[in-house]
Design a protein around this motif. Structure first.
Motif, PDB file in Angstrom:
ATOM      1  N   THR A 133     -13.134  31.015 -27.802  1.00 11.20           N
ATOM      2  CA  THR A 133     -12.587  29.793 -27.191  1.00 11.20           C
ATOM      3  C   THR A 133     -11.153  29.566 -27.653  1.00 11.20           C
ATOM      4  O   THR A 133     -10.269  29.246 -26.857  1.00 11.20           O
ATOM      5  CB  THR A 133     -13.449  28.576 -27.574  1.00 11.20           C
ATOM      6  N   LEU A 134     -10.927  29.735 -28.927  1.00  8.36           N
ATOM      7  CA  LEU A 134      -9.599  29.483 -29.490  1.00  8.36           C
ATOM      8  C   LEU A 134      -8.562  30.473 -28.969  1.00  8.36           C
ATOM      9  O   LEU A 134      -7.370  30.146 -28.893  1.00  8.36           O
ATOM     10  CB  LEU A 134      -9.649  29.537 -31.022  1.00  8.36           C
ATOM     11  N   TYR A 176      -1.162  30.498 -27.306  1.00  8.19           N
ATOM     12  CA  TYR A 176      -2.595  30.186 -27.359  1.00  8.19           C
ATOM     13  C   TYR A 176      -2.711  28.660 -27.421  1.00  8.19           C
ATOM     14  O   TYR A 176      -2.859  28.061 -28.491  1.00  8.19           O
ATOM     15  CB  TYR A 176      -3.244  30.828 -28.593  1.00  8.19           C
ATOM     16  N   THR A 177      -2.669  28.048 -26.237  1.00  6.49           N
ATOM     17  CA  THR A 177      -2.612  26.585 -26.147  1.00  6.49           C
ATOM     18  C   THR A 177      -3.851  25.924 -26.744  1.00  6.49           C
ATOM     19  O   THR A 177      -3.755  24.916 -27.446  1.00  6.49           O
ATOM     20  CB  THR A 177      -2.457  26.157 -24.674  1.00  6.49           C
ATOM     21  N   VAL A 178      -5.025  26.478 -26.475  1.00  9.93           N
ATOM     22  CA  VAL A 178      -6.273  25.902 -26.994  1.00  9.93           C
ATOM     23  C   VAL A 178      -6.256  25.910 -28.523  1.00  9.93           C
ATOM     24  O   VAL A 178      -6.620  24.920 -29.171  1.00  9.93           O
ATOM     25  CB  VAL A 178      -7.500  26.676 -26.462  1.00  9.93           C
ATOM     26  N   GLU A 231      -3.707  23.246 -29.832  1.00  9.44           N
ATOM     27  CA  GLU A 231      -4.217  21.879 -29.706  1.00  9.44           C
ATOM     28  C   GLU A 231      -5.357  21.623 -30.693  1.00  9.44           C
ATOM     29  O   GLU A 231      -5.479  20.528 -31.252  1.00  9.44           O
ATOM     30  CB  GLU A 231      -4.675  21.632 -28.267  1.00  9.44           C
ATOM     31  N   PHE A 232      -6.187  22.635 -30.892  1.00 13.12           N
ATOM     32  CA  PHE A 232      -7.296  22.517 -31.830  1.00 13.12           C
ATOM     33  C   PHE A 232      -6.767  22.288 -33.254  1.00 13.12           C
ATOM     34  O   PHE A 232      -7.235  21.401 -33.979  1.00 13.12           O
ATOM     35  CB  PHE A 232      -8.154  23.782 -31.779  1.00 13.12           C
ATOM     36  N   THR A 268     -16.861  25.190 -32.146  1.00 11.00           N
ATOM     37  CA  THR A 268     -15.934  26.099 -31.475  1.00 11.00           C
ATOM     38  C   THR A 268     -16.210  27.551 -31.855  1.00 11.00           C
ATOM     39  O   THR A 268     -16.966  27.837 -32.787  1.00 11.00           O
ATOM     40  CB  THR A 268     -14.477  25.733 -31.812  1.00 11.00           C
ATOM     41  N   GLN A 282      -8.372  31.750 -25.971  1.00  8.43           N
ATOM     42  CA  GLN A 282      -8.128  31.680 -24.533  1.00  8.43           C
ATOM     43  C   GLN A 282      -6.638  31.494 -24.257  1.00  8.43           C
ATOM     44  O   GLN A 282      -5.973  30.715 -24.914  1.00  8.43           O
ATOM     45  CB  GLN A 282      -8.905  30.507 -23.928  1.00  8.43           C
TER      46      GLN A 282
END
Length: 826
Positions: A784-785, A795-797, A800-801, A780, A787
């Protein structure tokens, strides 16, 4: 200085003075030495003794301590209890006779039962006592079913002879304290009493090791000392003796009974145990066949004994011969088995189950002491003349209703012995505990013992739980030359590698790391939140309030003390919630609760740590318990106290890491600490970094995140810029160089997990989730994080990460526990 100016004993016999108040001959040299000293000199020796005992970590756990500090320092009087070699020779013969007699009684009661069949002992005395264990009936016929270790309590009666007070057979205690008393007195007695020659304890300890070696068939690694655990009153002694005797110290959970044999659960697998030195009461040994509610024993332990695969010191069932109801019949038993008279006198005892004896007891009721024959659950002694009329009537009715459950004893005026207290010598009541060990067909007796002294001049009760102190027992006379190097001058070799470590100790090391990390992290976040609260009025505007709420909620998420700051009503009294979070031991996840878990883990691995770590932790524990009792403390006091405890914890962390090497178990502590650190960092990141904030609030939150990780200065050194979310994410989550980042911890965990005993060439069940976390972190990027949907606030990504990472780390912990602590694969 004349210490005897005010020495006056109300007893009919005093150890030092005869009935003409003349000093007894064998006390004369010692008294001359004492009188040549000043009170200050003797006080200094007393302080030196206390220092040595504290330095060696000698403690005695007090049950139901009102100060909630069970570990009480052991105390030792500088004046020994003296017995001449001539008198001791006769006493030793009496102890040997009594030990041999009780061994014959034990084997008979669980074997042929001739004593019952021939009415030497009434059946009610045996079957009405919970110490008789039907599950081991007929085991008395087995060769290894022996009373290997025997102790008895004695006190000198008015006739000048040593009288037997109690017999200790199922798990005799005090031997370790007797040894430590002697080693401590050896240091100070060179100055205090240089002319005295006394018998040594070493031969007895040496015989104990030989017995263990014989029972374990030459492999002492298959022997273990079974302890109820750190909360037991004499746990120090259990650890002390296991070290001296070079055997494993284990708790019930460390052992497994399987296919009629006993096994030690170690990190590398199951190891056979064929000899057990038991310090656990009979009925708690096996929840399968004895007390089903016992959490201390081993299911199937009785079967291991029954199958002949286990020798036990002493065997289950030996509590029955501690039965005081046997006393009235001991003369008959002695004639029956040995055709001898009892050598040691015992207190005149009447069993109320016989009509003539019951009549005598009721007629002389006010002059007697009443006891129950079964004292396995509660030891109650009724001195009738001190009872109220109502209590006398109730006790008398109980005896009449169930006479076979009671005995009566005459009241004896036992001797006093000189004791140093408050700058003077005064008479105190004392009880001597002596020890015997089976050797071939006879017994050997230790030339010394443990002397317990009453807590005050007027107290008749002698009990360590009631505040009594101790003395060293000196048997006068020269001893044959003995090589002391075998035990006392060299430390025994003990295999402490991680491969042989008992499961319970390994698990406590793992959780020590986790609880220590959680405690330090929780204190740091609480400190930061409280400081922000106190400085809130310095700033103006809603943004400061918004960041404050987020920090408070992150504290609730971190500790999982819901609803906490998620409850809007708490906003009216934030400091009350903070104080509850710190001091309420019942609040699971709170600081006080976590501290208690840390205290428990520390006690279980104490033997692995340096003495400095012991002392620091004990100091912290005492001060913490004082702190949490204070209510409505000012905010500044709370912050000051938290700063102090944080320093203690960080210092303790360093001492732990200095005390052990990885192969000794430090690797388990490291794994626990790193797993917890990763999980807590993720928890804070999800609470603080996954929601998009205004710039001002964002700055406060990022600052809080870094400060709670003690990483603010390191961040500034690395980035030399203002706080930005992308940089903080890279620094705390993805950086392979920063030791507190998730990526760094993950890489470290992969290496540590490979070093565990059951590690294989391919990924194990506990390595796989960490490898998945490692791969995710490698694949990652910050971009990306970060987004986020247009107009979005989360920051949904990233969330979830982080949630996936939490799953990986939690799964690793669970699989590690199953593999090494539960032995589910065996």
């Amino acid at each position: 200085m004349n210490f005897l100016d005010n020495y006056s004993s109300a007893s009919l016999f005093d150890e030092m003075l005869d009935d003409q108040l003349r000093v007894r001959e064998h006390w004369q040299p010692l008294l001359e030495r004492l009188e040549a000293m000043s009170s200050e000199e003797l006080e200094n020796k007393q302080a030196e003794i206390a220092w040595h005992l504290e330095d060696n970590g000698v403690t005695y756990n007090v049950y139901n301590d009102p100060e909630d500090n069970g570990n009480r320092p052991w105390s030792l009087d500088p004046i020994p209890f003296i017995i001449t070699k001539e008198e001791w020779k006769g006493i030793k013969q009496g102890i040997k006779q009594r030990a041999k007699l009780f061994n014959l009684i034990l084997k008979d009661l669980y074997g042929e039962q001739k004593l019952l069949k021939e009415n030497i002992i009434p059946a009610e005395v045996i079957y009405g006592h919970k110490g008789f264990i039907p599950a081991v009936h007929t085991l008395g016929l087995m060769e290894d079913f022996q009373l290997y270790f025997y102790a008895l309590d004695m006190a000198r009666g008015p006739d000048g002879k040593m009288w037997v007070i109690n017999d200790r057979t199922q798990a005799p205690s005090g031997l370790g304290y007797a040894v430590e008393n002697r080693l401590t007195m050896n240091i100070v007695s060179k100055d205090l009493y240089p002319e005295h020659e006394i018998k040594k304890l070493l031969p007895f300890i040496d015989e104990f090791k030989k017995l263990l070696k014989k029972l374990s068939k030459g492999d002492i690694s298959k022997a273990a000392l079974l302890t109820p655990g750190p909360r037991n009153e004499t746990y120090f002694e259990h650890a002390y003796l296991s070290s001296f005797l070079e055997i494993n110290l284990v708790e019930g959970d460390d052992l497994l009974s399987k296919n009629g044999a006993l096994w030690l659960k170690s990190l590398s697998g199951l190891k056979p145990i064929n000899t057990l030195l038991r310090r656990l009461d009979d009925r708690f040994c096996d929840p399968l066949e004895l007390r089903s509610d016992s959490k201390l024993g081993v299911a199937g332990l009785v079967d291991s004994l029954r199958q002949g695969n286990l020798a036990m010191i002493n065997p289950i069932g030996s509590a029955i011969v501690e039965n005081i109801g046997l006393n009235p019949f001991m003369e008959r038993i002695c004639h029956y088995f040995l055709n001898e008279e009892l050598l040691l006198p015992q207190i005149a005892t009447w069993w109320c189950g016989q009509s003539h004896e019951l009549e005598y007891v009721l007629e002389h009721f006010e002059n007697l002491i009443i006891k129950k024959i079964d004292r396995t659950e509660a030891i109650q002694t009724h001195l009738v003349k001190k009872l109220s009329n109502e209590m006398r009537t109730q006790l008398k009715n109980s005896i009449i209703k169930n006479p076979h459950q009671y005995v009566a004893q005459e009241e004896i005026n036992f001797s006093t012995t000189p004791f140093y207290a408050n700058g003077k010598i005064e008479p105190r009541n004392a009880v001597v505990r002596a020890y015997a060990l089976k050797k071939s067909e006879n017994y050997t007796v230790m030339n010394g013992g443990l002397v317990r002294v009453s807590s005050s001049k007027d107290a008749l009760l002698v009990s360590s739980q009631k505040g009594g102190t101790s003395k060293d027992l000196w048997i006068l006379g020269e001893d044959e030359t003995i090589d002391m190097s075998s035990i006392f001058n060299t430390l025994p070799y003990v295999d402490v590698s991680i491969h042989t470590m008992p499961t319970r100790k390994a698990e406590n090391l793992f959780w020590l790391g986790r609880y220590l990390c959680r405690t330090i992290t929780t204190i740091r976040l609480i400190r930061y939140v409280v400081k922000k609260m106190t400085n809130f009025s310095r700033y103006e505007g809603a943004l400061s309030y918004e960041s404050q709420l987020i920090l408070e909620k992150s504290l609730t998420h971190l500790t999982m003390t819901y609803p906490g700051f998620l409850d809007e009503k708490i906003a009216q009294n934030r400091m009350s919630e903070i104080e509850s979070l710190i001091k309420d031991k019942s609040k699971q996840g709170g600081l006080s609760f976590t501290m208690e878990m840390l205290f428990n883990a520390n006690v279980s691995i104490k033997s692995l740590l340096a003495i400095e770590a012991w002392k620091l932790f004990d100091k912290m524990q005492k001060e913490w318990r004082v702190f949490i009792r204070k209510i409505n403390s000012p905010t500044q006091t709370i912050l000051s106290e938290l700063d102090k405890f944080l320093l203690y914890l960080v210092a303790y962390k360093e001492l732990v890491e200095e005390s052990m090497y990885k192969e000794q178990g430090l690797i388990l502590y490291d794994i626990g600490y790193k797993l917890e650190s990763a999980l807590l960092t993720i928890s804070k990141a999800r609470s603080m970094l996954c929601v998009k904030h205004e710039k001002s609030a964002s700055y406060d939150i990022l600052e809080g995140m870094l400060n709670s990780c003690e990483s603010f200065n390191a961040y500034r050194t690395q980035y030399k810029s203002s706080l930005q979310l992308d940089n903080v994410l890279e620094f705390l989550i993805l950086s392979p160089q920063f030791p507190k980042s998730i990526a760094y911890l993950t890489n470290e965990l992969l290496e540590d997990l490979k070093a565990l005993p059951k590690s294989k060439k391919y990924l194990s069940s506990y390595e796989e989730p960490i490898f998945q976390a490692f791969s995710s972190l490698k694949l990652t990027t910050v971009a990306t994080l970060m987004q986020i949907e247009e107009g979005g606030t989360v920051y949904t990504v990233l969330d979830e990460f982080l949630a996936t990472l939490t799953t990986h780390f939690s799964l690793c912990s669970m699989e590690l526990s199953k593999t090494y602590f539960s032995h589910y694969d065996e």
